[in-house]
Design a protein around this motif. Structure first.
Motif, PDB file in Angstrom:
ATOM      1  N   ALA A 136     -10.417   1.001  68.359  1.00 17.13           N
ATOM      2  CA  ALA A 136     -10.596   1.063  66.911  1.00 17.13           C
ATOM      3  C   ALA A 136     -11.666   2.069  66.488  1.00 17.13           C
ATOM      4  O   ALA A 136     -11.748   2.423  65.305  1.00 17.13           O
ATOM      5  CB  ALA A 136     -10.957  -0.323  66.370  1.00 17.13           C
ATOM      6  N   GLU A 137     -12.495   2.547  67.424  1.00 14.45           N
ATOM      7  CA  GLU A 137     -13.640   3.385  67.067  1.00 14.45           C
ATOM      8  C   GLU A 137     -13.329   4.844  66.766  1.00 14.45           C
ATOM      9  O   GLU A 137     -13.993   5.447  65.921  1.00 14.45           O
ATOM     10  CB  GLU A 137     -14.694   3.320  68.181  1.00 14.45           C
ATOM     11  N   PRO A 138     -12.352   5.496  67.436  1.00 18.49           N
ATOM     12  CA  PRO A 138     -12.155   6.930  67.204  1.00 18.49           C
ATOM     13  C   PRO A 138     -11.827   7.265  65.764  1.00 18.49           C
ATOM     14  O   PRO A 138     -11.355   6.416  64.986  1.00 18.49           O
ATOM     15  CB  PRO A 138     -10.973   7.271  68.135  1.00 18.49           C
ATOM     16  N   ASN A 139     -12.077   8.518  65.395  1.00 17.03           N
ATOM     17  CA  ASN A 139     -11.769   8.990  64.046  1.00 17.03           C
ATOM     18  C   ASN A 139     -10.315   8.662  63.710  1.00 17.03           C
ATOM     19  O   ASN A 139      -9.407   8.916  64.511  1.00 17.03           O
ATOM     20  CB  ASN A 139     -11.984  10.507  63.990  1.00 17.03           C
ATOM     21  N   LEU A 157      -3.776  10.600  73.766  1.00 25.55           N
ATOM     22  CA  LEU A 157      -4.736  11.141  74.714  1.00 25.55           C
ATOM     23  C   LEU A 157      -5.671  11.999  73.871  1.00 25.55           C
ATOM     24  O   LEU A 157      -5.334  13.125  73.509  1.00 25.55           O
ATOM     25  CB  LEU A 157      -4.041  11.975  75.802  1.00 25.55           C
ATOM     26  N   TYR A 158      -6.823  11.445  73.555  1.00 19.05           N
ATOM     27  CA  TYR A 158      -7.703  12.013  72.538  1.00 19.05           C
ATOM     28  C   TYR A 158      -8.163  13.427  72.907  1.00 19.05           C
ATOM     29  O   TYR A 158      -8.572  13.696  74.037  1.00 19.05           O
ATOM     30  CB  TYR A 158      -8.927  11.130  72.352  1.00 19.05           C
ATOM     31  N   ARG A 159      -8.097  14.316  71.943  1.00 22.35           N
ATOM     32  CA  ARG A 159      -8.656  15.659  72.052  1.00 22.35           C
ATOM     33  C   ARG A 159      -9.418  15.947  70.764  1.00 22.35           C
ATOM     34  O   ARG A 159      -9.163  15.353  69.724  1.00 22.35           O
ATOM     35  CB  ARG A 159      -7.560  16.705  72.262  1.00 22.35           C
ATOM     36  N   ASP A 160     -10.356  16.877  70.823  1.00 25.32           N
ATOM     37  CA  ASP A 160     -11.183  17.165  69.655  1.00 25.32           C
ATOM     38  C   ASP A 160     -10.342  17.763  68.530  1.00 25.32           C
ATOM     39  O   ASP A 160      -9.394  18.516  68.775  1.00 25.32           O
ATOM     40  CB  ASP A 160     -12.318  18.106  70.045  1.00 25.32           C
ATOM     41  N   ILE A 161     -10.702  17.455  67.305  1.00 29.50           N
ATOM     42  CA  ILE A 161      -9.896  17.807  66.142  1.00 29.50           C
ATOM     43  C   ILE A 161     -10.323  19.130  65.522  1.00 29.50           C
ATOM     44  O   ILE A 161      -9.482  19.936  65.113  1.00 29.50           O
ATOM     45  CB  ILE A 161      -9.967  16.674  65.093  1.00 29.50           C
ATOM     46  N   GLY A 162     -11.630  19.397  65.457  1.00 32.65           N
ATOM     47  CA  GLY A 162     -12.117  20.631  64.837  1.00 32.65           C
ATOM     48  C   GLY A 162     -12.716  21.563  65.868  1.00 32.65           C
ATOM     49  O   GLY A 162     -13.934  21.674  65.978  1.00 32.65           O
ATOM     50  N   PRO A 411      -6.252   8.080  78.428  1.00 32.44           N
ATOM     51  CA  PRO A 411      -7.165   8.294  77.295  1.00 32.44           C
ATOM     52  C   PRO A 411      -8.632   8.336  77.714  1.00 32.44           C
ATOM     53  O   PRO A 411      -9.102   7.476  78.457  1.00 32.44           O
ATOM     54  CB  PRO A 411      -6.893   7.080  76.394  1.00 32.44           C
ATOM     55  N   SER A 412      -9.336   9.361  77.244  1.00 32.53           N
ATOM     56  CA  SER A 412     -10.778   9.482  77.487  1.00 32.53           C
ATOM     57  C   SER A 412     -11.327  10.521  76.524  1.00 32.53           C
ATOM     58  O   SER A 412     -10.570  11.271  75.909  1.00 32.53           O
ATOM     59  CB  SER A 412     -11.067   9.911  78.929  1.00 32.53           C
ATOM     60  N   PHE A 413     -12.645  10.563  76.387  1.00 25.93           N
ATOM     61  CA  PHE A 413     -13.324  11.596  75.620  1.00 25.93           C
ATOM     62  C   PHE A 413     -14.205  12.378  76.574  1.00 25.93           C
ATOM     63  O   PHE A 413     -15.118  11.822  77.189  1.00 25.93           O
ATOM     64  CB  PHE A 413     -14.158  10.991  74.488  1.00 25.93           C
ATOM     65  N   GLU A 414     -13.951  13.676  76.695  1.00 27.60           N
ATOM     66  CA  GLU A 414     -14.591  14.482  77.729  1.00 27.60           C
ATOM     67  C   GLU A 414     -16.114  14.488  77.629  1.00 27.60           C
ATOM     68  O   GLU A 414     -16.810  14.189  78.581  1.00 27.60           O
ATOM     69  CB  GLU A 414     -14.054  15.915  77.657  1.00 27.60           C
ATOM     70  N   VAL A 415     -16.661  14.870  76.487  1.00 27.44           N
ATOM     71  CA  VAL A 415     -18.114  14.986  76.342  1.00 27.44           C
ATOM     72  C   VAL A 415     -18.664  13.955  75.367  1.00 27.44           C
ATOM     73  O   VAL A 415     -19.771  13.450  75.535  1.00 27.44           O
ATOM     74  CB  VAL A 415     -18.503  16.420  75.891  1.00 27.44           C
ATOM     75  N   THR A 416     -17.888  13.593  74.377  1.00 25.00           N
ATOM     76  CA  THR A 416     -18.388  12.705  73.324  1.00 25.00           C
ATOM     77  C   THR A 416     -18.095  11.236  73.601  1.00 25.00           C
ATOM     78  O   THR A 416     -18.319  10.394  72.739  1.00 25.00           O
ATOM     79  CB  THR A 416     -17.772  13.099  71.970  1.00 25.00           C
ATOM     80  N   SER A 436     -18.566  19.079  66.798  1.00 27.59           N
ATOM     81  CA  SER A 436     -18.989  17.847  66.136  1.00 27.59           C
ATOM     82  C   SER A 436     -19.215  18.068  64.644  1.00 27.59           C
ATOM     83  O   SER A 436     -18.777  17.274  63.805  1.00 27.59           O
ATOM     84  CB  SER A 436     -20.265  17.314  66.792  1.00 27.59           C
ATOM     85  N   ASP A 437     -19.905  19.152  64.301  1.00 25.36           N
ATOM     86  CA  ASP A 437     -20.175  19.449  62.895  1.00 25.36           C
ATOM     87  C   ASP A 437     -18.895  19.791  62.137  1.00 25.36           C
ATOM     88  O   ASP A 437     -18.765  19.478  60.951  1.00 25.36           O
ATOM     89  CB  ASP A 437     -21.175  20.600  62.779  1.00 25.36           C
TER      90      ASP A 437
END
Length: 511
Positions: A136-139, A157-162, A411-416, A436-437
């Protein structure tokens, strides 16, 4: 027949030794309770899980250390079917048609996937996510970007969005008095200065502000350079809402202004004249050889890799990364935020109780212990813990062989993520900070999950038509009137129908 499971307890203890991985009995009890059904009904023994996923690199050996460590922590028994990527779509179609699918099946969005979801073959999981803390936590965009008809059927499989960033030669910029470009005129002046001022001091006119490849206007990828540039200037991300209609980016003024910039650069030979046929690898080689000021076909988190590749040819080069920005500030296209997603077939997941146990398993994969395992491997073998409590790889080749297939397929988050932080150098940290910004200022593609029968049937033809028109316009083979005529032709070929269908779907989902 199930494999022998010797040494699992030892492997788990190896995982739990790293930093935040220091386990306690309560954590292990919680892990077992979760996988056994604390969130998903009663369950006595390990959860039997079959997983189907495209093969990433070389398939791990059966009963590998990483697989056994996952099983021990999550109280599960895994059977992973690694399907060669080249054969995956055909195999997927056969499995869907027969109903003989694994309990967790990794898919990507295409017509076959969409049809299967809309046919009711998979469980809807959206209503359950609130019961799983880590899921439930991811954006929310990670989930919004894979919804079908407004409902969620998959775990991404989560990947960064921006991910967009301007990776550039800081040493050249400083020497030439340049700053990261913001306006269209800034981009022009930067390109002209780099081309004419000989920043590598070799006496030849062989340097470029940027070196484009033929994917510069990819019709689907939000990471395409022209989309990144145009979004920064105020355009939508592929498709946007204008006056109540969902319209394509190329029908907006900021996008056309960006296209005119490339036309001017081409006419003045400030951009590589062969851009329409150049492969991405060739553009990379130009950067690596020290001939390019801005590397456009990359992501902010790869700035340090770009620097390392460059320094093989130019040891004293200085590389930096900054956010994309336009007249309105930081504005970047949102990327899908996934590398595929897991669906749960009703033919193999027979009950709501079993579905909940499977979701509990995936929830556990995002906990610190599993996050570290999937992104760093085993302490003492793949990484060591530094004095400041971070992970530093010991053998990256071994990691890529033994761990990376699991990292890229689960599913994982590489750095975050919640795992042991990776030791980063200053440029790596800056690249991840840009990402992140960016998340605060991403521009979604409003049509990403909308349905259009016309686009499914004729999208490839429509995309090819407008891509060719854009390239001809840049190369001077079409004037502005001619380009507008090509847009009108696109509309008559079915583009207007796509706009109509996307707009209707958007309105329906917003009710």
């Amino acid at each position: 027949m199930k494999r022998k499971r010797q040494g699992a307890a030892l492997l788990l203890s190896m995982v739990l030794t790293a930093g935040s991985l220091a386990g306690c009995s309560s954590d292990q009890t919680a892990a077992k309770d979760s996988a056994n059904g604390a969130k998903g009904g009663a369950g006595d023994g390990p959860l039997e899980i079959t997983i189907g996923t495209p093969q990433v690199g070389e398939a791990p050996k059966a009963d590998s250390e990483i697989e056994r460590a996952i099983e021990q922590y999550t109280n599960s028994r895994l059977e992973i079917q690694w399907i060669p990527t080249a054969a995956f779509e055909d195999k997927k179609n056969v499995m869907i048609a027969s109903g003989d699918m694994p309990k967790a099946f990794k898919l990507t969005f295409n017509a076959t996937t969409l049809s299967a979801i809309q046919s009711g073959l998979f469980w809807e999981i959206g209503p359950y996510l609130k019961d799983y803390k880590n899921l439930a936590e991811p954006n929310p965009m990670h989930y919004d970007n894979i919804k079908v008809d407004g409902k969620l059927y998959g775990l991404p499989l989560y990947r960064d969005i921006g991910r967009a960033g301007i990776t550039h030669r800081k040493d050249w910029f400083d020497a030439l008095g340049l700053k990261a470009p913001v306006t269209i005129d800034d981009w022009y002046q930067m390109m002209k200065t780099v081309a004419e001022k000989d920043p590598d001091k070799n006496g030849q006119a062989d340097t470029y502000g940027m070196f484009l490849d033929k994917s510069y206007n990819d019709p689907v990828a939000s990471s395409a350079f022209l989309t990144r540039l145009a979004v920064a200037q105020g355009a939508p991300n592929k498709w946007g809402l204008v006056d109540g209609k969902v319209i394509p980016e190329f029908m907006t003024a900021p996008y056309q202004d960006s296209l005119k910039l490339l036309r001017r650069l081409y006419a003045e030979k400030l951009i590589n004249q062969d851009f329409s046929v150049v492969q991405a690898a060739d553009a990379d080689n130009k950067w690596n050889a020290g001939k390019v000021a801005i590397r456009v076909n990359t992501v902010a988190s790869a700035a340090a890799t770009s620097a390392n590749n460059l320094k093989k040819a130019v040891p004293d080069a200085v590389v930096d990364v900054v956010p994309f920005a336009g007249p309105g500030g930081n504005r970047v296209p949102a990327e899908p935020g996934n590398n595929g997603f897991f669906v749960f077939p009703k033919s193999s997941v027979k009950s709501e109780e079993e579905l909940k146990r499977l979701l509990a398993f995936f929830d556990k994969l995002l906990e610190p212990e599993m996050s570290t395992l999937l992104t760093r491997g085993l302490e003492g073998k793949h990484f060591k813990k530094t004095d400041d409590g971070k992970a530093e790889f010991l053998d990256l080749n071994l990691f890529n062989l033994e761990v990376k297939p699991f990292r890229d397929s689960l599913p994982s988050f590489e750095v975050t993520g919640k795992g042991l932080p990776l030791k980063l150098d200053a440029l790596q940290e800056k690249g991840w900070k840009v990402i992140s910004d960016n998340l605060k200022n991403v521009v979604p593609n409003v049509a990403l999950t909308l349905n259009s029968k016309t686009y499914v049937e004729n999208g490839s033809e429509l995309d090819t038509h407008i891509r060719d028109a854009q390239t001809k316009f840049i190369m001077g083979k079409l004037d502005e009137a001619g380009f507008q005529a090509e847009i009108e032709a696109w509309r008559k070929m079915g583009g207007d129908k796509v706009i109509e269908e996307f707009t209707a779907e958007y309105a329906k989902q917003k009710k």
